[in-house]
Design an enzyme around this catalytic site. Sequence first.
Site, PDB file in Angstrom:
ATOM      1  N   CYS A 234      -8.478  -5.720  -9.818  1.00 62.81           N
ATOM      2  CA  CYS A 234      -8.049  -4.680 -10.745  1.00 62.81           C
ATOM      3  C   CYS A 234      -7.679  -3.453  -9.920  1.00 62.81           C
ATOM      4  CB  CYS A 234      -9.182  -4.387 -11.724  1.00 62.81           C
ATOM      5  SG  CYS A 234      -8.715  -3.304 -13.073  1.00 62.81           S
TER       6      CYS A 234
ATOM      7  N   CYS B  85      -7.385  -1.160   1.400  1.00 62.75           N
ATOM      8  CA  CYS B  85      -6.338  -1.629   2.303  1.00 62.75           C
ATOM      9  C   CYS B  85      -6.960  -1.858   3.678  1.00 62.75           C
ATOM     10  CB  CYS B  85      -5.217  -0.594   2.394  1.00 62.75           C
ATOM     11  SG  CYS B  85      -3.953  -1.005   3.621  1.00 62.75           S
TER      12      CYS B  85
ATOM     13  N   CYS C 183       0.846  -1.191   0.000  1.00 58.55           N
ATOM     14  CA  CYS C 183       0.000   0.000   0.000  1.00 58.55           C
ATOM     15  C   CYS C 183       0.882   1.242   0.000  1.00 58.55           C
ATOM     16  CB  CYS C 183      -0.907  -0.018   1.232  1.00 58.55           C
ATOM     17  SG  CYS C 183      -1.945   1.456   1.392  1.00 58.55           S
TER      18      CYS C 183
ATOM     19  N   CYS D 220       0.457   3.051   3.595  1.00 54.75           N
ATOM     20  CA  CYS D 220       0.901   2.507   4.888  1.00 54.75           C
ATOM     21  C   CYS D 220       1.910   1.370   4.780  1.00 54.75           C
ATOM     22  CB  CYS D 220      -0.309   2.053   5.703  1.00 54.75           C
ATOM     23  SG  CYS D 220      -1.111   0.552   5.058  1.00 54.75           S
TER      24      CYS D 220
ATOM     25  N   CYS E  13      -5.321   0.889   6.413  1.00 55.82           N
ATOM     26  CA  CYS E  13      -5.521   2.350   6.391  1.00 55.82           C
ATOM     27  C   CYS E  13      -6.750   2.793   5.592  1.00 55.82           C
ATOM     28  CB  CYS E  13      -4.274   3.043   5.862  1.00 55.82           C
ATOM     29  SG  CYS E  13      -3.985   2.773   4.099  1.00 55.82           S
TER      30      CYS E  13
END
Length: 179
Positions: A167, A144, A95, A98, A147
Site C-alpha cells: 500500500c 526505497c 521512486c 531517485c 535512497c
Amino acid sequence: MRRRDFLSATLPFLAGAGALVAIGSAGPEKSPAQKGPAMPNADAADRLPDRIVKTDAEWKALLTPEQYTVTRKKGTERAFTGPNWDNHAKGTYVCVCCDLPLFSSDTKFESGTGWPSFWQPLAPNAVKTVEDRSFFSVRTEVMCRRCDAHLGHVFDDGPKPTGLRYCMNGTALKFVAAK
C-alpha cells in the site's frame, strides 16, 4: 485519556482534515516476505542499486513540500487524494526521489483503500522493509532501497499469488508510461 481512545479520536480527524500525517520513525531493518512466483527482472536481484544520500536541504530543493513530507518525514497522504491511486495505464512506478523502478502496473490492483496497491515489487531488491512501531501498532514500512524514501506499508491481506498488499503513497511514486 487512554492511548486507544486517543488514537480512535485523533486519527479520523487527521485523515479527514486533508493534512499529511507523520507516522514516526522506523525500527531496525528486517527481510521482506518472499512469497509467490519469481519477480520480473529477477536478474537485477543480485545487484544492489547505488545508494543516494542527500542532505535535508538538497531533498527540499528537489521535491515538492508534499513529496518531502511523505518520503523524507514518513508522512502519508489522505486516501483517494494522491496521484496514481486510480491510474490504470501500463507502465512502471519509480521512486519520486531517485527514479529507481519500484513497481509494475502488471502487479497493481484495486484494493479499495485509496492508495496505489501492488502485490509485489518490480525486483526483490527494489524496496526494503523495516518494522514501524508508530501509532501504537506494529506494521511493516516499505522504503526505497536506493535512497531510503518512505513509500508506504506492506500488509498480508493482498491477492494471490503473493497474498501481499504493498500500500504505497502515490506522492512517493512517479509513473512512467510504457512505450
